[in-house]
Design an enzyme around this catalytic site. Structure first.
Site, PDB file in Angstrom:
ATOM      1  N   HIS A  64      25.863  -4.117   5.516  1.00  0.00           N
ATOM      2  CA  HIS A  64      26.176  -2.581   5.422  1.00  0.00           C
ATOM      3  C   HIS A  64      27.285  -2.353   4.480  1.00  0.00           C
ATOM      4  O   HIS A  64      28.122  -1.568   4.968  1.00  0.00           O
ATOM      5  CB  HIS A  64      26.357  -2.180   6.744  1.00  0.00           C
ATOM      6  CG  HIS A  64      24.820  -2.291   7.659  1.00  0.00           C
ATOM      7  ND1 HIS A  64      24.681  -2.980   8.745  1.00  0.00           N
ATOM      8  CD2 HIS A  64      23.780  -1.398   7.438  1.00  0.00           C
ATOM      9  CE1 HIS A  64      23.536  -2.805   9.092  1.00  0.00           C
ATOM     10  NE2 HIS A  64      22.826  -1.917   8.595  1.00  0.00           N
ATOM     11  N   HIS A  68      24.384  -2.219  -0.293  1.00  0.00           N
ATOM     12  CA  HIS A  68      23.263  -1.790   0.407  1.00  0.00           C
ATOM     13  C   HIS A  68      23.111  -0.404   0.117  1.00  0.00           C
ATOM     14  O   HIS A  68      21.670   0.168   0.055  1.00  0.00           O
ATOM     15  CB  HIS A  68      23.413  -2.084   1.916  1.00  0.00           C
ATOM     16  CG  HIS A  68      22.549  -1.364   2.814  1.00  0.00           C
ATOM     17  ND1 HIS A  68      21.449  -1.552   2.834  1.00  0.00           N
ATOM     18  CD2 HIS A  68      22.717  -0.376   3.948  1.00  0.00           C
ATOM     19  CE1 HIS A  68      20.584  -0.755   3.718  1.00  0.00           C
ATOM     20  NE2 HIS A  68      21.493   0.001   4.406  1.00  0.00           N
ATOM     21  N   HIS A 104      24.490   6.935   3.785  1.00  0.00           N
ATOM     22  CA  HIS A 104      24.147   7.029   5.032  1.00  0.00           C
ATOM     23  C   HIS A 104      24.724   5.684   6.045  1.00  0.00           C
ATOM     24  O   HIS A 104      24.548   5.921   7.216  1.00  0.00           O
ATOM     25  CB  HIS A 104      22.560   6.467   5.177  1.00  0.00           C
ATOM     26  CG  HIS A 104      22.268   5.044   4.696  1.00  0.00           C
ATOM     27  ND1 HIS A 104      22.255   4.551   3.650  1.00  0.00           N
ATOM     28  CD2 HIS A 104      21.861   3.926   5.586  1.00  0.00           C
ATOM     29  CE1 HIS A 104      22.086   3.136   3.611  1.00  0.00           C
ATOM     30  NE2 HIS A 104      21.608   3.026   4.878  1.00  0.00           N
ATOM     31  N   ASP A 105      25.373   4.902   5.324  1.00  0.00           N
ATOM     32  CA  ASP A 105      26.098   3.918   6.189  1.00  0.00           C
ATOM     33  C   ASP A 105      27.870   3.858   6.021  1.00  0.00           C
ATOM     34  O   ASP A 105      28.297   3.058   6.197  1.00  0.00           O
ATOM     35  CB  ASP A 105      25.458   2.529   5.970  1.00  0.00           C
ATOM     36  CG  ASP A 105      24.601   2.269   6.907  1.00  0.00           C
ATOM     37  OD1 ASP A 105      24.092   2.640   7.998  1.00  0.00           O
ATOM     38  OD2 ASP A 105      23.473   1.517   6.345  1.00  0.00           O
ATOM     39  N   ASP A 236      15.774   2.446   3.935  1.00  0.00           N
ATOM     40  CA  ASP A 236      16.859   1.818   4.556  1.00  0.00           C
ATOM     41  C   ASP A 236      16.249   0.353   5.008  1.00  0.00           C
ATOM     42  O   ASP A 236      17.129  -0.628   5.172  1.00  0.00           O
ATOM     43  CB  ASP A 236      17.401   2.564   5.709  1.00  0.00           C
ATOM     44  CG  ASP A 236      18.491   1.902   6.557  1.00  0.00           C
ATOM     45  OD1 ASP A 236      19.352   1.259   5.648  1.00  0.00           O
ATOM     46  OD2 ASP A 236      18.650   2.598   7.602  1.00  0.00           O
TER      47      ASP A 236
END
Length: 367
Positions: A64, A68, A104-105, A236
């Site tokens: 992550h 990514h 998003h991460d 994802d």
């Protein structure tokens, strides 16, 4: 350029500068020149500063990390193009999805929500065990956006800003795997409730290559949110849907992150989660199960709704067969065990084939 525009794209070997440049390109060039929300040089410079700041917030964990994020932004753009999203999503909604994708991460610590709750981590306490990571990612995104020099939404009106913020929060929160099963069921239900429209063949009125009756379904408010959530979630979890070399590389770093969490779980004396024990897990077998039970049903449901993403399903089938071959090489199973796994792999392939035809018949699929 050919690799970038394929599922053979791999962000892992790229340098930090290359990754930043590629995300800026993906977002700023998604719309035609002069259109969208990064059409001026000033807006592109602001996007560049924003992406550079996002990169700094990602941690050097095995999976992550910023690679990514780049991968998911690239996949989000490809999926939207494949499903002709401009037919049913506005420029603002597509832009929000791309910003959410790269963000998003943000700040992911390399352990999952279950671990945070198990050890009483401050994030789990702060967010009451409810999607603590995803809530944190949203908060970090909007902490960056609060800086005027990084505010990639500054061009928006007040109403547009509220709409984009709602979209970013909703789609990022729905990347929590706890919601995966419900999303699959919602997509399956969407198809079943409108099966006559989706299964119809022949001369239908179209807009941007999409059946107008289908566009009408996808533009309904509740459905549109589901569409957006499924696009980011699909991006994802799309690693099993790439070319084999890319899929294999991402699977190894993903499992390494799981194993690192498992090492922590052993040290802390808490239960070691499924997939996290490096001494017990067979990697190919874990991927066969993950694809069969989690990934294949999700992408099968998507292919029925958006046939344009069928390449992802075809890649998934090829990769499942590759994992099966690796499992046989590593484990040397009995003929009976081989037969059972081959049957499972064949069933997944048949499900994907049926989804491509939309009418229950078996489509010819490359093997």
């Amino acid at each position: 350029q050919n690799v970038y525009e394929s599922w053979g794209f791999n962000a892992l070997p790229l340098s930090k500068t290359q990754r930043v440049t590629l995300v800026v390109f993906t977002i700023s060039r998604f719309n035609a020149a002069g259109e969208g929300f990064t059409s001026t040089q000033e807006e592109q410079q602001k996007l560049q500063r924003f992406i550079q700041s996002v990169e700094k917030e990602y941690l050097p964990v095995p999976f992550h990390n910023f690679a990514h994020a780049v991968d998911v932004a690239h996949a989000t753009a490809r999926i939207m193009n494949s499903m002709n999203s401009e037919s049913f999503l506005t420029d603002l909604e597509q832009y929000a999805l791309l910003i959410a994708a790269v963000s998003h991460d943000i700040g992911h610590p390399g352990v999952n929500n279950g671990f945070l709750a198990e050890v009483g981590h401050e994030l789990a306490v702060q967010y009451n065990d409810r999607s603590p990571l995803e809530n944190m990612h949203c908060a970090k995104l909007y902490t960056l956006v609060a800086n005027p020099a990084l505010n990639v939404f500054s061009k928006l009106s007040k109403e547009q800003y509220k709409e984009a913020r709602k979209a970013c929060i909703e789609v990022i929160l729905h990347t929590d795997m706890m919601g995966h099963g419900a999303m699959v069921k919602d997509l399956q239900m969407l198809y079943q409730m409108n099966q006559e429209i989706f299964a119809s063949k022949g001369d239908q009125p179209t807009v941007n290559g999409c059946n107008m009756a289908e566009v009408e379904i996808f533009t309904q408010a509740d459905t549109k949110l589901l569409v957006m959530e499924s696009v980011l979630h699909a991006a994802d979890v799309s690693n099993p849907c790439r070319t084999w070399e890319v899929t294999h590389a991402w699977a190894l770093v993903c499992l390494e992150e799981f194993f690192a969490q498992g090492d922590q779980e052993k040290l802390l004396g808490v239960p070691v989660q499924f997939l996290n024990d490096r001494e017990k897990l067979n990697k190919p077998n874990s991927q066969i199960g993950f694809i069969e039970f989690m990934i294949a049903p999700f992408f099968t449901a998507q292919i029925r709704l958006w046939p344009g993403v069928q390449d992802m399903g075809l890649n998934l089938c090829e990769n499942l067969a590759q994992w099966k071959d690796l499992w046989e090489q590593e484990v040397n199973p009995s003929e009976d065990e081989k037969g059972k796994v081959r049957t499972r792999v064949q069933k997944v392939k048949e499900n994907v084939q049926e989804a491509i035809t939309r009418d229950g018949s078996i489509a010819p699929v490359r093997t």
